[in-house]
Design an enzyme around this catalytic site. Structure first.
Site, PDB file in Angstrom:
ATOM      1  N   ASN A 186      -7.266   4.473 -11.262  1.00 47.49           N
ATOM      2  CA  ASN A 186      -8.653   4.943 -11.230  1.00 47.49           C
ATOM      3  C   ASN A 186      -8.625   6.443 -10.936  1.00 47.49           C
ATOM      4  OD1 ASN A 186     -11.350   5.457 -10.826  1.00 47.49           O
ATOM      5  ND2 ASN A 186     -11.454   4.421  -8.820  1.00 47.49           N
ATOM      6  N   LYS A 220     -11.037   8.530 -11.042  1.00 43.69           N
ATOM      7  CA  LYS A 220     -12.294   9.061 -10.486  1.00 43.69           C
ATOM      8  C   LYS A 220     -12.708  10.316 -11.272  1.00 43.69           C
ATOM      9  CE  LYS A 220     -10.822   7.088  -6.163  1.00 43.69           C
ATOM     10  NZ  LYS A 220     -11.018   6.969  -4.739  1.00 43.69           N
ATOM     11  N   HIS A 271     -17.402  -0.177  -7.317  1.00 45.33           N
ATOM     12  CA  HIS A 271     -16.488   0.594  -6.467  1.00 45.33           C
ATOM     13  C   HIS A 271     -17.256   1.050  -5.216  1.00 45.33           C
ATOM     14  CE1 HIS A 271     -13.817   3.736  -5.038  1.00 45.33           C
ATOM     15  NE2 HIS A 271     -12.876   3.160  -5.764  1.00 45.33           N
ATOM     16  N   GLU A 293     -17.315   3.728  -3.703  1.00 42.96           N
ATOM     17  CA  GLU A 293     -17.952   5.052  -3.816  1.00 42.96           C
ATOM     18  C   GLU A 293     -19.304   4.932  -4.501  1.00 42.96           C
ATOM     19  OE1 GLU A 293     -14.596   7.029  -5.585  1.00 42.96           O
ATOM     20  OE2 GLU A 293     -13.519   6.819  -3.694  1.00 42.96           O
ATOM     21  N   GLU A 299     -10.906  -3.936  -1.868  1.00 42.43           N
ATOM     22  CA  GLU A 299     -10.609  -2.573  -1.437  1.00 42.43           C
ATOM     23  C   GLU A 299     -11.298  -2.305  -0.105  1.00 42.43           C
ATOM     24  OE1 GLU A 299      -9.525   0.107  -4.938  1.00 42.43           O
ATOM     25  OE2 GLU A 299     -11.686   0.105  -4.824  1.00 42.43           O
ATOM     26  N   GLY A 355      -8.389   6.275  -0.035  1.00 41.05           N
ATOM     27  CA  GLY A 355      -8.230   7.726   0.032  1.00 41.05           C
ATOM     28  C   GLY A 355      -7.913   8.236   1.430  1.00 41.05           C
ATOM     29  N   SER A 394      -5.070   3.206  -0.786  1.00 37.51           N
ATOM     30  CA  SER A 394      -3.844   3.963  -0.471  1.00 37.51           C
ATOM     31  C   SER A 394      -2.570   3.244  -0.893  1.00 37.51           C
ATOM     32  CB  SER A 394      -3.821   4.333   1.020  1.00 37.51           C
ATOM     33  OG  SER A 394      -4.928   5.153   1.342  1.00 37.51           O
TER      34      SER A 394
HETATM   35  C1  PEP Z   1      -9.717   3.606  -5.275  1.00 36.20           C
HETATM   36  O1  PEP Z   1     -10.348   4.598  -5.515  1.00 36.20           O
HETATM   37  O2  PEP Z   1     -10.045   2.542  -5.798  1.00 36.20           O
HETATM   38  C2  PEP Z   1      -8.573   3.708  -4.384  1.00 36.20           C
HETATM   39  C3  PEP Z   1      -8.010   2.615  -3.969  1.00 36.20           C
HETATM   40  O3  PEP Z   1      -8.171   4.984  -4.023  1.00 36.20           O
HETATM   41  P1  PEP Z   1      -6.819   5.363  -3.207  1.00 36.20           P
HETATM   42  O4  PEP Z   1      -5.682   4.660  -3.892  1.00 36.20           O
HETATM   43  O5  PEP Z   1      -6.717   6.854  -3.313  1.00 36.20           O
HETATM   44  O6  PEP Z   1      -7.009   4.886  -1.811  1.00 36.20           O
END
Ligand code: PEP
Length: 255
Positions: free
Chosen positions: A9, A11, A95, A97, A167, A173, A212
């Site tokens: 992803n 973003k 997501h 976000e 998640e 992040g 992460s």
């Molecule tokens: C995500 O944006 O779905 C995500 C898991 O980001 P990251 O791997 O940077 O934590």
């Protein structure tokens, strides 16, 4: 047996030229990995270019969002059939976000998932608790209610085309990955909810972990029985790190 699914992803990152450069570097690095599904979700602006570079490869294209309407006066939005036209096989919905920054509700996410399936695009439906919710002991309640709401428009006979991404918001992040045990505990719970809702198809549905994920933690996460893949943000921006995630080492042997 559920086929592992590793998704990038990006973003709001990468121009068309940067996206093309990434894919050209990635493809040779994952050539020998044919037992997993690999998915790349560039920003809308790079979908067409990435689709061209991916043509003939086993890597699937995904969008990061969609509007559930078919067409009409929705300035700035993108409809499912436009994504199908670009060759998207998957689209991410719900997501954290988008839930957090743009106030997306489970009902809206459910409409998106239903509209995607109607266009033969597989939704990747994200759920996950915040740190406050986890600290208050509400993880299972939050995840259960997000699942029930966000999957409300998935017909029973299409369930196996849906991917769920667990998640935990506190791990996205932040560099704070859930331990494999913490992740498995919630994945096991998600699995039980999917089986309650969809019956035996719930056993076929793939559940990704996101938060992460990196080359140094992917193997232990993927060794858990209900972790069927990863949704990767930061570590998906470099071809070599994402390739190592795609080439995760299953317990007892190389992939
Ligand atoms: C995500 O944006 O779905 C995500 C898991 O980001 P990251 O791997 O940077 O934590």
């Amino acid at each position: 047996m559920r086929r592992p699914i590793l998704a990038a992803n990006w973003k709001m990152q990468k121009t068309r030229a940067e996206a093309e450069d990434f894919v050209e570097k990635l493809l040779p690095l994952i050539e020998a990995t044919d037992a997993v599904d690999v998915v790349i979700a560039p920003p809308f602006t790079a979908l067409d270019r990435v689709a061209e570079v991916l043509r003939g490869s086993r890597v699937a294209l995904a969008a990061q969002n969609v509007n559930p309407e078919e067409q009409g006066a929705f300035t700035g939005e993108v409809a499912p059939r436009m994504l199908a036209d670009l060759g998207c096989a998957y689209a991410i919905v719900g997501h954290s976000e988008r839930r957090g920054l743009y106030g997306e509700s489970d009902g809206f996410i459910a409409s998106k998932a239903g509209a995607l399936l109607a266009c033969d695009i597989r939704p990747i439906v994200c759920v996950g608790e915040t740190l406050d919710e986890r600290d208050a002991g509400k993880t299972f309640d939050v995840v259960s209610s997000q699942l029930a709401g966000s999957l409300a428009r998935v017909p029973d006979d299409r369930a196996d085309q849906v991917v769920v991404a667990y998640e935990p918001v506190w791990a996205i992040g932040t560099g704070k990955t859930a331990t494999p045990e913490i992740a498995q505990e919630v994945h096991g719970f998600v699995r039980s909810q999917l089986v309650d809702r969809f019956g035996p198809s719930g056993e076929q549905m793939r559940i990704q972990y996101g938060g992460s994920v990196k080359p140094d933690n992917v193997d232990a996460l993927m060794a858990q029985p209900d972790i069927d893949g990863a949704l990767v943000g930061g570590a998906s921006l470099q071809p070599d790190t994402f390739a190592r995630i795609v080439r995760f080492q299953p317990p007892g042997g190389a992939s």
